[in-house]
Write a protein that holds these residues in place. Structure first.
Motif, short mmCIF file in Angstrom:
data_model
loop_
_atom_site.label_atom_id
_atom_site.label_comp_id
_atom_site.label_asym_id
_atom_site.label_seq_id
_atom_site.Cartn_x
_atom_site.Cartn_y
_atom_site.Cartn_z
N ASP A 109 113.12 -3.92 8.32
CA ASP A 109 113.21 -3.31 9.64
C ASP A 109 112.54 -1.95 9.72
N ALA A 110 111.76 -1.57 8.70
CA ALA A 110 111.02 -0.32 8.76
C ALA A 110 110.10 -0.35 9.98
N PRO A 111 109.95 0.77 10.67
CA PRO A 111 109.18 0.78 11.93
C PRO A 111 107.72 0.39 11.77
N TRP A 112 107.16 0.56 10.58
CA TRP A 112 105.74 0.26 10.38
C TRP A 112 105.47 -1.22 10.12
N VAL A 113 106.53 -1.98 9.80
CA VAL A 113 106.32 -3.37 9.38
C VAL A 113 105.80 -4.22 10.53
N GLU A 114 106.40 -4.08 11.70
CA GLU A 114 105.96 -4.88 12.84
C GLU A 114 104.50 -4.59 13.17
N GLY A 115 104.11 -3.32 13.08
CA GLY A 115 102.72 -2.95 13.33
C GLY A 115 101.78 -3.53 12.29
N LEU A 116 102.23 -3.59 11.04
CA LEU A 116 101.40 -4.17 9.98
C LEU A 116 101.17 -5.65 10.24
N VAL A 117 102.23 -6.39 10.56
CA VAL A 117 102.10 -7.82 10.81
C VAL A 117 101.18 -8.08 12.00
N HIS A 118 101.40 -7.34 13.07
CA HIS A 118 100.56 -7.51 14.27
C HIS A 118 99.11 -7.15 13.95
N GLY A 119 98.93 -6.08 13.17
CA GLY A 119 97.57 -5.67 12.82
C GLY A 119 96.84 -6.70 12.00
N LEU A 120 97.54 -7.31 11.05
CA LEU A 120 96.92 -8.36 10.24
C LEU A 120 96.52 -9.55 11.11
N GLN A 121 97.37 -9.91 12.05
CA GLN A 121 97.04 -11.04 12.93
C GLN A 121 95.81 -10.72 13.78
N GLN A 122 95.75 -9.51 14.29
CA GLN A 122 94.62 -9.13 15.14
C GLN A 122 93.33 -9.03 14.35
N ILE A 123 93.42 -8.65 13.09
CA ILE A 123 92.22 -8.60 12.24
C ILE A 123 91.58 -9.97 12.17
N SER A 124 92.40 -11.02 12.06
CA SER A 124 91.88 -12.38 12.01
C SER A 124 91.32 -12.80 13.36
N LEU A 125 92.11 -12.57 14.42
CA LEU A 125 91.75 -13.08 15.74
C LEU A 125 90.55 -12.35 16.34
#
Length: 283
Positions: free
Chosen positions: A198-214
Motif C-alpha cells: 500500500d505504499a503510495p508509489w506502488v500504484e504509480g509504478l504499476v500504472h507507469g509500467l502498463q503505460q510504457i507498454s501501451l
C-alpha cells in the motif's frame, strides 16, 4: 501433413484422462485438498502437459524460420507447464473454467526480434501448420490486458490444449519485467487487481509500467514497421530496384534505422534494469 501429426507429438498418444476426472482434480487443487482416489495425481498431469509443451516446442524449433524472418536472429523458444500455485490461482480466479478447459496449462513461447507484420506471418504459419482455423488466434496487441501485448495461438490437440505465445523482442522484454514486478507486488496486478503493497508509489509504478507498454512499446514497434515498409516500397530487397534508389533516400534509411536501433536499445535496457531490480527484491 499437419504439424500436430509430427511423431514428437503423436508418440504421446491421446490425453489419458477425461474431462470429469480432470475437473475433480482441479476442484481439489482449488480447495488445497488431496485429490480423490479415482483422480490422476497432479504430478502425473503436469508431467503430461510438460511433455506436450516440450513436444510442440521441438516441432516449432525444427522449422526453418529464415524464409519468414530473413536475417533476424533465430527465435527463442521455451516451454513449460504451470506450477500448482499458478494453476490454483487461475482456477480460483476462473471458477467456471474446469481444469480440462484451461488453455495454458501447457505453454510455449516464441520470441524474436521482428516487426508486427512478421509477427502476423509467424502466427499464420503456426496456425495453418497445425491445421487450425484463424479463430484460435487471440491478438492482445489490439486488445492488451493490463499492458500485456502479444499474440496467442490456442491449439486443441488430441494430446491436450497448448497456448503458444508469439512475442516481439519488445513485447517479451516488457512481459518479463512486469512478471518480475508481479512477483514482488502481487500477481494480481496482471489481472488489474490492486498491488499487495500500500505504499503510495506502488500504484504509480504499476500504472507507469502498463503505460510504457501501451505507449512507448507500441510506438517503437510502429516505427520499426514503418521503416520496414519504407525499405520494401523503395525496393531495397530487389538488387535492380535498389540500384536506382537515390543517395538521399539511402541516407534517410540509414539514419532512421540507427535512430530506431538506439531507441529500442534504450527501451530494452530500461526494462532489463526494472526486471533485475525486481528479481533482487524477490530472489
Amino acid at each position: 501433413m499437419s504439424l500436430g501429426d509430427d511423431p514428437a507429438i503423436v508418440r504421446l498418444g491421446a490425453l489419458p484422462w477425461g474431462s470429469r476426472r480432470l475437473r475433480r482434480l482441479g476442484e481439489a487443487i482449488c480447495a488445497g485438498e488431496a485429490p480423490p482416489a479415482d483422480c490422476p495425481r497432479y504430478a502425473d498431469v503436469m508431467l503430461w502437459y510438460d511433455d506436450l509443451a516440450a513436444a510442440v516446442q521441438s516441432v516449432l524449433r525444427a522449422l526453418d524460420w529464415t524464409s519468414l524472418l530473413h536475417d533476424r536472429p533465430p527465435p527463442e523458444l521455451t516451454s513449460r507447464a504451470k506450477t500448482v500455485d499458478t494453476l490454483r490461482e487461475k482456477l480460483v480466479r476462473k471458477p467456471d473454467h474446469p481444469l480440462g478447459s484451461i488453455q495454458d496449462v501447457a505453454g510455449v513461447r516464441f520470441e524474436c526480434e521482428m516487426t508486427l507484420e512478421e509477427q502476423d506471418v509467424v502466427v499464420q504459419a503456426i496456425t495453418e501448420g497445425f491445421d487450425h482455423p484463424p479463430t484460435v488466434v487471440h491478438d492482445l496487441r489490439t486488445h492488451p490486458v493490463h499492458g500485456y501485448r502479444a499474440v496467442h495461438v490456442w491449439l486443441r490437440l488430441p494430446q491436450g490444449r497448448v497456448e503458444i505465445q508469439v512475442r516481439t523482442h519488445i513485447q517479451s522484454a516488457w512481459a518479463n519485467a512486469y512478471e518480475a514486478a508481479a512477483d514482488v507486488l502481487g500477481r494480481g496486478i496482471r489481472y488489474g487487481e490492486p498491488a499487495r503493497h500500500d505504499a503510495p508509489w506502488v500504484e504509480g509504478l504499476v500504472h507507469g509500467l502498463q503505460q510504457i507498454s501501451l505507449r512507448r512499446g507500441a510506438d517503437l514497434e510502429r516505427l520499426r514497421q514503418e521503416h520496414a515498409t519504407r525499405v520494401l516500397d523503395l525496393g531495397m530487397d530487389d538488387p535492380y530496384r535498389a540500384a536506382v534508389v537515390s543517395a538521399a533516400d539511402r541516407a534517410d534509411l540509414v539514419a532512421r534505422q540507427a535512430r530506431i536501433a538506439a531507441d529500442e536499445e534504450e527501451f530494452l535496457d530500461a526494462l532489463h534494469d526494472v526486471e533485475d531490480l525486481m528479481r533482487k527484491a524477490h530472489p
